[in-house]
Design a protein around this motif. Structure first.
Motif, PDB file in Angstrom:
ATOM      1  N   THR A  61      23.448  16.081  23.486  1.00 11.24           N
ATOM      2  CA  THR A  61      22.481  15.047  24.253  1.00 11.24           C
ATOM      3  C   THR A  61      23.578  14.339  25.330  1.00 11.24           C
ATOM      4  OG1 THR A  61      20.891  14.265  23.189  1.00 11.24           O
ATOM      5  CG2 THR A  61      21.579  12.794  24.479  1.00 11.24           C
ATOM      6  N   LYS A  94      16.612  14.375  21.001  1.00  8.88           N
ATOM      7  CA  LYS A  94      16.530  13.303  21.823  1.00  8.88           C
ATOM      8  C   LYS A  94      16.200  13.249  22.906  1.00  8.88           C
ATOM      9  CE  LYS A  94      20.405  11.436  18.922  1.00  8.88           C
ATOM     10  NZ  LYS A  94      22.155  11.420  18.581  1.00  8.88           N
ATOM     11  N   GLU A  97      15.947  10.005  25.174  1.00  6.36           N
ATOM     12  CA  GLU A  97      16.972   9.385  25.608  1.00  6.36           C
ATOM     13  C   GLU A  97      17.779  10.061  26.846  1.00  6.36           C
ATOM     14  OE1 GLU A  97      19.815   9.292  22.837  1.00  6.36           O
ATOM     15  OE2 GLU A  97      18.633   9.112  21.437  1.00  6.36           O
ATOM     16  N   HIS A 100      15.753   8.925  29.901  1.00  8.33           N
ATOM     17  CA  HIS A 100      15.720   7.640  29.249  1.00  8.33           C
ATOM     18  C   HIS A 100      17.085   7.719  30.341  1.00  8.33           C
ATOM     19  CE1 HIS A 100      15.664   2.875  29.540  1.00  8.33           C
ATOM     20  NE2 HIS A 100      16.835   3.214  28.754  1.00  8.33           N
TER      21      HIS A 100
END
Length: 316
Positions: A61, A94, A97, A100
């Motif tokens: 990520t 993820k 995330e 975001h």
């Protein structure tokens, strides 16, 4: 303005590329090839090597966010940042995330997610959609027999649960929701199946329904495209759906053509293209593109396959 980095500098982002659905799109590929919940016979990425329902952090990520930050700091003109590529993006644990991160650090860009929709029945997966401006899901059939033959799902998937999941997504997701129907002749283009699909589409109530058929090499050689006239007729029947049209090449003039070889290889690595596609995409004369592909074939970097729409090139 910071110079635009070379695509070869990145592992998880690609493009920008012209999309028939979304205009100028920067791709984000969070999955290793070919990791998916389905093994669709028509998939342009080929057969699924890892058929799974397991969510995990398949790609780092932090590294994905670093690549996005580096590229977006150049201020590229984009219609969307699009999660797509080599597998089912919602398998990445993820992905929420990463979405975001984009929305907080680069709020000027719209985010699209292309998913097969098979995991949308899970509330935790629905939570991952927060911040996405457009979600495009796939639903090719509501017949279990056709689903197994066409999409070759993981044995843990159940079509009724997938359909219920798509209906529930519409209730909680307030942004654009599109449904794509992919037609394969002799499988899901029959009147009975389409009638059932039309009823379910009404229950899902998407903002748009798009009808697609084979345009690039699929996972199986026997898959053929549905006749364009039939696609148009079926689209008209399915709740005023629209056939997916070719990308308007006039929009592609905004794409930079520096590092031509790099951009071509990065694009055809994820989806085969014709020389005409590349010519339109990068605004390069067709004869130049043909000569370039001849060299890449001689060097063993590119292979080709002939389909009704033309000769497609893909990275070896």
């Amino acid at each position: 303005m910071k110079p635009i980095p070379k695509l070869s500098d990145y592992e998880y982002i690609f493009g920008p590329v012209p999309s028939r659905r979304l205009g100028i799109s920067l791709g984000v590929d969070v999955m290793p090839p070919k990791t998916c919940t389905l093994n669709c016979v028509y998939c342009e990425c080929g057969r699924t090597d890892r058929l799974t329902l397991k969510t995990d952090e398949y790609s780092p990520t932090q590294r994905i966010c670093e690549e996005l930050s580096d590229y977006l700091s150049t201020g590229p003109k984009l219609d969307y940042i699009t999660f797509s590529g080599s597998g089912e993006p919602l398998l990445h644990s993820k992905i929420g995330e990463i979405i975001h991160f984009i929305k907080v650090q680069h709020p000027q860009y719209r985010v699209a997610l292309l998913t097969n929709g098979t995991l949308c029945y899970q509330p935790r997966i629905q939570d991952q959609l927060s911040g996405v401006d457009l979600v495009k899901v796939s639903l090719d059939t509501v017949s279990e027999k056709e689903f197994v033959r066409l999409n070759r799902p993981h044995p843990g998937l159940e079509l009724p649960a997938i359909i219920d999941g798509l209906i529930s997504v519409r209730k909680v997701f307030q942004q654009q929701l599109w449904v794509e129907v992919f037609l394969v002749p002799g499988i899901n283009d029959n009147a009975e199946g389409l009638d059932g699909l039309k009823k379910i589409l009404r229950q899902i109530n998407p903002d748009k329904v798009q009808v697609n058929t084979l345009d690039r090499p699929g996972a199986e050689d026997w898959v053929k495209p549905v006749d364009p006239a039939a696609v148009k007729e079926i689209a008209g029947y399915l709740s005023n759906a629209e056939p997916i049209s070719r990308f308007d090449s006039k929009q592609s003039k905004a794409l930079p053509v520096k590092d031509f070889k790099d951009r071509v290889l990065a694009t055809i690595k994820r989806r085969p293209c014709t020389a005409e596609d590349i010519s339109e995409m990068l605004d390069v004369p067709l004869d130049v593109v043909h000569q370039y592909f001849l060299g890449l074939i001689e060097d063993g970097e590119v292979a080709q396959m002939t389909l009704p729409r033309g000769t497609f090139y893909f990275k070896r």
